[in-house]
Scaffold this active site. Sequence first.
Site, PDB file in Angstrom:
ATOM      1  N   ARG A   1      -2.540  10.370  -6.432  1.00 47.59           N
ATOM      2  CA  ARG A   1      -2.103  11.435  -7.335  1.00 47.59           C
ATOM      3  C   ARG A   1      -2.972  11.445  -8.577  1.00 47.59           C
ATOM      4  NH1 ARG A   1       4.548  10.975  -6.739  1.00 47.59           N
ATOM      5  NH2 ARG A   1       4.522  11.031  -4.457  1.00 47.59           N
TER       6      ARG A   1
ATOM      7  N   ARG B   1       2.516   4.049 -13.345  1.00 47.19           N
ATOM      8  CA  ARG B   1       1.965   5.365 -13.008  1.00 47.19           C
ATOM      9  C   ARG B   1       0.487   5.195 -12.643  1.00 47.19           C
ATOM     10  NH1 ARG B   1       4.551  10.029 -14.144  1.00 47.19           N
ATOM     11  NH2 ARG B   1       5.902   8.939 -15.616  1.00 47.19           N
TER      12      ARG B   1
ATOM     13  N   GLU C   1      12.788   5.403 -12.378  1.00 43.51           N
ATOM     14  CA  GLU C   1      12.905   5.926 -11.010  1.00 43.51           C
ATOM     15  C   GLU C   1      12.103   5.059 -10.040  1.00 43.51           C
ATOM     16  OE1 GLU C   1      11.021   9.349  -8.232  1.00 43.51           O
ATOM     17  OE2 GLU C   1      11.093   9.763 -10.398  1.00 43.51           O
TER      18      GLU C   1
ATOM     19  N   SER D   1      13.185   8.815  -4.637  1.00 47.33           N
ATOM     20  CA  SER D   1      13.694  10.175  -4.748  1.00 47.33           C
ATOM     21  C   SER D   1      13.934  10.684  -3.334  1.00 47.33           C
ATOM     22  CB  SER D   1      12.674  11.063  -5.471  1.00 47.33           C
ATOM     23  OG  SER D   1      13.204  12.331  -5.740  1.00 47.33           O
TER      24      SER D   1
ATOM     25  N   ARG E   1       6.378   0.049  -7.504  1.00 50.85           N
ATOM     26  CA  ARG E   1       7.522  -0.016  -8.421  1.00 50.85           C
ATOM     27  C   ARG E   1       8.530  -1.067  -7.971  1.00 50.85           C
ATOM     28  NH1 ARG E   1       8.688   5.686 -11.518  1.00 50.85           N
ATOM     29  NH2 ARG E   1       6.497   6.123 -11.998  1.00 50.85           N
TER      30      ARG E   1
END
Length: 424
Positions: free
Chosen positions: A260, A275, A347, A350, A389
């Site tokens: 990403r 991130r 988070e 999801s 994560r």
Amino acid sequence: MHDIRAVRADPAAFDAALARRGLAPVSAELLSLDASRRAAQTTAQEAQARRNALAKEIGQGKRQGADTTALEAEATGLRARMEGLDAEAKRAEEAQARILEALPNLLDADVPEGADESANVVLHQHGEIPALPFAPKQHFELGEALGGMDFATAAKLAGSRFAVLRGPLARLERAIGQWMLNLHLDEHGYTETAVPLLVNDATMYGTGQLPKFAEDLFRTTDGRWLIPTAEVPLTNTVRDEILPEAALPLRLASLSPCFRSEAGSAGRDTRGMIRQHQFAKVEMVSVTTPDASAEEHERMTRCAERVLTELGLTWRRIVLCAGDTGFGAAKTYDLEVWLPGQGAWREISSCSNCRDFQARRMNARVRPREGKGNLFLHTLNGSGVAVGRALIAVMETHQREDGSIGIPSVLRPFMGGSEAIPAA
């Protein structure tokens, strides 16, 4: 992608559904383009019918020796007129498609109202926030002290938002990914699927990454795209397919790298591994019938929750509000994990029900056991979970005062039986 027939049937309801996401009404523009397209097509059909009739008259006239010059001129004019009408219909159809493909999914009725993440609703929490008897460190402090997390070398190799892991930390990250994948395969009924990491435009379009999110992606010089998540190729395996109902639900899982660009994230989470441009994730995808997708959503989320519980983490489930729900989702549950080093919830998974939104873009349908006509499939996706994560959460949750890190029991077989990563 939306069905223009639904807009025609109740334009006010369609605009009201978009308003929940803070979007302006678009039904009037869509219906105007739709009317132009349909009018041009109807006129073209009438012109074609007249041309067919003229062809018969011209043929009959020539057989009888009559002068057919005027009839032939009319037929030529109709042909030019039809070409113009076809072009007009195509322009209206393309303009309509550009609007529709940029619109997000319509939300489920029970999605909470709200403009941003502050209106998300916590549904339940597992475990108490740990009260460590010492000042907890963040993962990058722990990792650098162990000599196993190197951001300077990663920056030399690739730039910012990359990490080099070494020794036990590299092995722990691999252990987390392998264990999670095995759990979903062996106990949750998913089928392991190894997918391409480079995909074409149609694949990105099918799950809604294109055209809206092009700037969030990495593109190669030959026009392919690096996948932002294995959801993209997994879901597209059913593109342009008609599946028999007996083959559903289809449950697929993949452990893959994800890429990403993190466009728009300047200044956010610049330290550590929260991130990254490249990270590993176990992805779950379900393909099912329309009447089964709501329960499949609950099931998928429970599968992700099981991962966090087995790792000994404190977590909570949140339902995202209207303004925070992603582009392709009708309803999303986020799982957040408590990070003692940060002293914050972050988070880690999801899980979304996209209903038929992606299936319409992909032309993916199901043939029901009973009744006539094929239906669009429902697609769901969820992180099962993000490996990096999870590594962060394990490090911060199971850290010890001396800098060592306890290894959750489920991971020890992948770590040579070790119970902890010793302090440096």
